[in-house]
Design a protein around this motif. Structure first.
Motif, PDB file in Angstrom:
ATOM      1  N   PHE A  10      34.831  36.362  19.755  1.00  0.00           N
ATOM      2  CA  PHE A  10      33.780  37.225  20.303  1.00  0.00           C
ATOM      3  C   PHE A  10      32.921  36.575  21.373  1.00  0.00           C
ATOM      4  O   PHE A  10      32.033  37.222  21.925  1.00  0.00           O
ATOM      5  N   LEU A  11      33.181  35.313  21.690  1.00  0.00           N
ATOM      6  CA  LEU A  11      32.386  34.650  22.717  1.00  0.00           C
ATOM      7  C   LEU A  11      33.279  33.992  23.771  1.00  0.00           C
ATOM      8  O   LEU A  11      33.232  34.357  24.952  1.00  0.00           O
ATOM      9  N   ILE A  12      34.115  33.057  23.370  1.00  0.00           N
ATOM     10  CA  ILE A  12      34.889  32.269  24.334  1.00  0.00           C
ATOM     11  C   ILE A  12      35.927  33.119  25.053  1.00  0.00           C
ATOM     12  O   ILE A  12      36.021  33.094  26.292  1.00  0.00           O
ATOM     13  N   MET A  13      36.726  33.895  24.312  1.00  0.00           N
ATOM     14  CA  MET A  13      37.755  34.708  24.967  1.00  0.00           C
ATOM     15  C   MET A  13      37.158  35.816  25.839  1.00  0.00           C
ATOM     16  O   MET A  13      37.651  36.055  26.948  1.00  0.00           O
ATOM     17  N   PRO A  14      36.099  36.508  25.408  1.00  0.00           N
ATOM     18  CA  PRO A  14      35.474  37.469  26.327  1.00  0.00           C
ATOM     19  C   PRO A  14      34.892  36.814  27.575  1.00  0.00           C
ATOM     20  O   PRO A  14      34.973  37.383  28.670  1.00  0.00           O
ATOM     21  N   ILE A  15      34.311  35.611  27.434  1.00  0.00           N
ATOM     22  CA  ILE A  15      33.799  34.897  28.611  1.00  0.00           C
ATOM     23  C   ILE A  15      34.948  34.544  29.546  1.00  0.00           C
ATOM     24  O   ILE A  15      34.849  34.682  30.773  1.00  0.00           O
ATOM     25  N   PHE A  16      36.073  34.091  28.973  1.00  0.00           N
ATOM     26  CA  PHE A  16      37.237  33.770  29.794  1.00  0.00           C
ATOM     27  C   PHE A  16      37.724  35.017  30.541  1.00  0.00           C
ATOM     28  O   PHE A  16      38.024  34.960  31.738  1.00  0.00           O
ATOM     29  N   ALA A  17      37.805  36.142  29.835  1.00  0.00           N
ATOM     30  CA  ALA A  17      38.237  37.384  30.473  1.00  0.00           C
ATOM     31  C   ALA A  17      37.254  37.796  31.564  1.00  0.00           C
ATOM     32  O   ALA A  17      37.654  38.224  32.653  1.00  0.00           O
ATOM     33  N   PHE A  18      35.968  37.649  31.292  1.00  0.00           N
ATOM     34  CA  PHE A  18      34.941  38.017  32.274  1.00  0.00           C
ATOM     35  C   PHE A  18      35.048  37.148  33.531  1.00  0.00           C
ATOM     36  O   PHE A  18      34.886  37.633  34.642  1.00  0.00           O
ATOM     37  N   ALA A  19      35.341  35.849  33.346  1.00  0.00           N
ATOM     38  CA  ALA A  19      35.386  34.924  34.478  1.00  0.00           C
ATOM     39  C   ALA A  19      36.677  35.017  35.275  1.00  0.00           C
ATOM     40  O   ALA A  19      36.711  34.595  36.438  1.00  0.00           O
ATOM     41  N   ASN A  20      37.733  35.570  34.685  1.00  0.00           N
ATOM     42  CA  ASN A  20      39.035  35.534  35.357  1.00  0.00           C
ATOM     43  C   ASN A  20      39.639  36.899  35.663  1.00  0.00           C
ATOM     44  O   ASN A  20      40.565  36.992  36.470  1.00  0.00           O
ATOM     45  N   ALA A  21      39.146  37.953  35.019  1.00  0.00           N
ATOM     46  CA  ALA A  21      39.749  39.274  35.217  1.00  0.00           C
ATOM     47  C   ALA A  21      39.090  40.057  36.347  1.00  0.00           C
ATOM     48  O   ALA A  21      39.555  41.148  36.685  1.00  0.00           O
ATOM     49  N   GLY A  22      38.033  39.506  36.939  1.00  0.00           N
ATOM     50  CA  GLY A  22      37.336  40.210  38.005  1.00  0.00           C
ATOM     51  C   GLY A  22      38.072  40.096  39.324  1.00  0.00           C
ATOM     52  O   GLY A  22      37.752  39.237  40.158  1.00  0.00           O
ATOM     53  N   VAL A  23      39.061  40.941  39.514  1.00  0.00           N
ATOM     54  CA  VAL A  23      39.869  40.921  40.736  1.00  0.00           C
ATOM     55  C   VAL A  23      39.177  41.779  41.796  1.00  0.00           C
ATOM     56  O   VAL A  23      38.908  42.953  41.572  1.00  0.00           O
ATOM     57  N   SER A  24      38.908  41.171  42.930  1.00  0.00           N
ATOM     58  CA  SER A  24      38.308  41.913  44.042  1.00  0.00           C
ATOM     59  C   SER A  24      39.399  42.709  44.757  1.00  0.00           C
ATOM     60  O   SER A  24      40.282  42.131  45.405  1.00  0.00           O
ATOM     61  N   ILE A  25      39.356  44.017  44.607  1.00  0.00           N
ATOM     62  CA  ILE A  25      40.392  44.888  45.180  1.00  0.00           C
ATOM     63  C   ILE A  25      39.914  45.381  46.541  1.00  0.00           C
ATOM     64  O   ILE A  25      39.184  46.371  46.641  1.00  0.00           O
ATOM     65  N   ASP A  26      40.302  44.670  47.568  1.00  0.00           N
ATOM     66  CA  ASP A  26      39.884  45.030  48.921  1.00  0.00           C
ATOM     67  C   ASP A  26      40.675  46.202  49.473  1.00  0.00           C
ATOM     68  O   ASP A  26      40.249  46.850  50.431  1.00  0.00           O
ATOM     69  N   SER A  27      41.842  46.445  48.862  1.00  0.00           N
ATOM     70  CA  SER A  27      42.691  47.519  49.361  1.00  0.00           C
ATOM     71  C   SER A  27      43.491  48.095  48.200  1.00  0.00           C
ATOM     72  O   SER A  27      43.822  47.381  47.241  1.00  0.00           O
ATOM     73  N   LEU A  28      43.790  49.383  48.270  1.00  0.00           N
ATOM     74  CA  LEU A  28      44.639  50.008  47.254  1.00  0.00           C
ATOM     75  C   LEU A  28      46.057  49.448  47.286  1.00  0.00           C
ATOM     76  O   LEU A  28      46.858  49.709  46.386  1.00  0.00           O
ATOM     77  N   GLU A  29      46.320  48.645  48.292  1.00  0.00           N
ATOM     78  CA  GLU A  29      47.624  47.979  48.415  1.00  0.00           C
ATOM     79  C   GLU A  29      47.898  47.100  47.190  1.00  0.00           C
ATOM     80  O   GLU A  29      49.051  46.911  46.801  1.00  0.00           O
ATOM     81  N   TYR A  30      46.829  46.568  46.564  1.00  0.00           N
ATOM     82  CA  TYR A  30      46.996  45.701  45.406  1.00  0.00           C
ATOM     83  C   TYR A  30      47.658  46.429  44.239  1.00  0.00           C
ATOM     84  O   TYR A  30      48.308  45.801  43.404  1.00  0.00           O
ATOM     85  N   PHE A  31      47.457  47.750  44.162  1.00  0.00           N
ATOM     86  CA  PHE A  31      48.037  48.514  43.061  1.00  0.00           C
ATOM     87  C   PHE A  31      49.511  48.834  43.296  1.00  0.00           C
ATOM     88  O   PHE A  31      50.176  49.325  42.386  1.00  0.00           O
ATOM     89  N   ARG A  32      49.981  48.558  44.477  1.00  0.00           N
ATOM     90  CA  ARG A  32      51.406  48.743  44.756  1.00  0.00           C
ATOM     91  C   ARG A  32      52.139  47.488  44.290  1.00  0.00           C
ATOM     92  O   ARG A  32      52.614  46.674  45.069  1.00  0.00           O
ATOM     93  N   ILE A  33      52.217  47.333  42.967  1.00  0.00           N
ATOM     94  CA  ILE A  33      52.735  46.082  42.404  1.00  0.00           C
ATOM     95  C   ILE A  33      54.237  45.903  42.654  1.00  0.00           C
ATOM     96  O   ILE A  33      54.753  44.794  42.524  1.00  0.00           O
ATOM     97  N   PHE A  34      54.939  46.989  42.991  1.00  0.00           N
ATOM     98  CA  PHE A  34      56.375  46.872  43.253  1.00  0.00           C
ATOM     99  C   PHE A  34      56.671  46.628  44.733  1.00  0.00           C
ATOM    100  O   PHE A  34      57.834  46.556  45.131  1.00  0.00           O
TER     101      PHE A  34
END
Length: 462
Positions: free
Chosen positions: A329-353
């Protein structure tokens, strides 16, 4: 009237505490908190008035600085450590330390305590790493994205077990144990050893040798029966620092140290029973007025009883019980908070294929590696082990349900993000990888959930 209002407030407060305790004890709660952390991180990284501050916070330098007059003393530890690096290389050591304690418990008394017990989840873990890596390579061999082959090989224990626990009335308990052991084995084999071999830096052999000498000292402390925790945790911090500066991935120190934490308690059952009986008798015989409990003498006996009870449980079990809620409830949520914040400058990022010269087919490789490669590798390796009689099928499980549970192994999430940050230096590739990880993990969770519903019948409770 005021008395009734006070009673209502006390009752509501008690019910709130009870609901909070039930939430914290629920097996799915850790996954829910992780999901919330990801959502907050994504929002902060992409809202125009918070994005800059989010990145600034993650890049704050953290160090202990000691300076003397005239530059006589100018000491800083550690150097080059940002808040995000501290989370990835510092706090995550605690997570891997807990995983190490769980691995040791499983090896000594659990699902990995014999070759026949251990072989199925271990082979399944290997299959769940080899097949996703091959699928990833089939899309990215010879491209700039090739080093990311390890990303789809990881499994997020918290999320996978959390989702499986929701369906505890539909899935045999043996498959939950199987998935847990599989995820633990995968963490040990890849996320530590392979991560160091393929994603580690150049090793400083002198610092590594010093760390090994300290580990040898900890080993002998264990052998002579030392059970005081400070004799293990202080050297553990030193070993972490040496690993951090030697080029060995610092999270490896968590698992290594955990292997030397004693499981044997300081006192035997017979000594505990005899001593506790004596202390209980002494407590009852101590003088006491009606309103004088506990007095000073009582507190002395109570402290002795508490210390006796604590030292009658092995240090490894005590630390595992102590750290588990903080990690979840502390370390893993902090890790997710620090690393999952992807700056999506373009909808191109969602074109994963989509394949680009700058990022190769990183999204395609990760998505299909998690969604297809993980369950296929786990299922094929398990089938081979059972058919050749190297291992036994988990009790009460069928092949359909085994495949459904294997699909949950494709939830890479935080562990895949961890490998993603190791594999690439280019920020754009890292961001594209994170988007693919989130989408592949979500698709795996949905597929596994649907198959569990299709292949199972809800147990009726009498």
């Amino acid at each position: 009237m005021r008395l009734f209002s006070m009673y209502r407030w006390v009752r509501q407060h008690y019910q709130f505490q009870l609901r909070g305790r039930r939430f914290l004890e629920a097996p799915w709660s850790g996954g829910l908190v992780l999901l919330f952390s990801v959502a907050v991180a994504m929002l902060l990284a992409n809202l125009p008035w918070t994005a800059e501050y989010y990145q600034r916070v993650l890049n704050i330098d953290i160090a202990l600085v000691v300076r003397g007059p005239g530059s006589l003393i100018d000491w800083m530890f550690p150097r080059g450590l940002t808040l995000q690096t501290f989370v990835n290389d510092g706090l995550m050591v605690v997570f891997f330390f807990l995983i190490g304690l769980e691995i040791k418990r499983e090896i000594v008394i659990g699902q990995l305590s014999s070759v026949r017990k251990a072989i199925l989840p271990v082979l399944a873990a290997l299959g769940g790493m080899v097949v996703p890596a091959l699928i990833y390579f089939s899309f990215n061999a010879g491209t700039v994205a090739a080093p990311g082959w390890g990303i789809p090989t990881a499994t997020d224990i918290a999320f996978a077990i959390g989702i499986l626990s929701i369906f505890s009335d539909r899935v045999p308990i043996s498959l939950k144990i199987f998935l847990t052991a599989l995820a633990v084995a995968a963490v040990l084999v890849f996320n530590l050893l392979a991560a160091q071999l393929f994603y580690g830096e150049e090793v400083n052999l002198l610092l590594l040798a010093i760390a090994i000498l300290i580990l040898v000292g900890i080993y002998f402390l264990n052998k002579v029966g030392e059970t005081r925790i400070m004799f293990y945790l202080v050297p553990a911090f030193v070993v972490w620092a040496l690993f951090y500066y030697s080029g060995i991935h610092s999270t490896l120190s968590g698992v290594v140290i955990a292997m030397f934490i004693p499981m044997k308690p300081r006192y035997s059952k017979e000594y505990f029973a005899r001593k506790m009986s004596g202390l209980s008798d002494a407590l009852l015989k101590a003088e006491c007025r009606a309103d004088d409990f506990p007095n000073e003498e009582h507190r002395y006996y109570l402290r002795m009883m508490s210390s006796l009870a604590t030292d009658s449980v092995g240090m490894s079990f005590r630390l595992e019980h102590l750290l588990a809620p903080y990690v979840t409830f502390l370390i893993m949520p902090i890790f997710a908070f620090a690393n999952a914040g992807v700056s999506i400058d373009s909808l191109e990022y969602f074109r994963i294929f989509h394949v680009t010269p700058q990022a190769g087919a990183v999204g395609t490789g990760i998505f299909f590696g998690l969604l297809v490669g993980k369950p296929l590798g786990i299922f094929l390796a398990s089938g081979l082990a059972v058919k050749t009689k190297l291992a036994e099928m988990p009790e009460g499980a069928g092949w359909k349900m085994l495949f459904a549970v294997a699909c949950l192994g494709g939830i890479g999430f935080t562990m895949s993000i961890f490998v993603d940050t190791l594999a690439f230096a280019d920020a754009e590739i890292v961001s594209r990888g994170k988007i693919a990880i989130l989408m592949g993990s979500f698709a795996s969770a949905v597929l596994g959930t649907v198959l569990i519903f299709l292949f199972s019948k809800k147990k009726t409770r009498i």
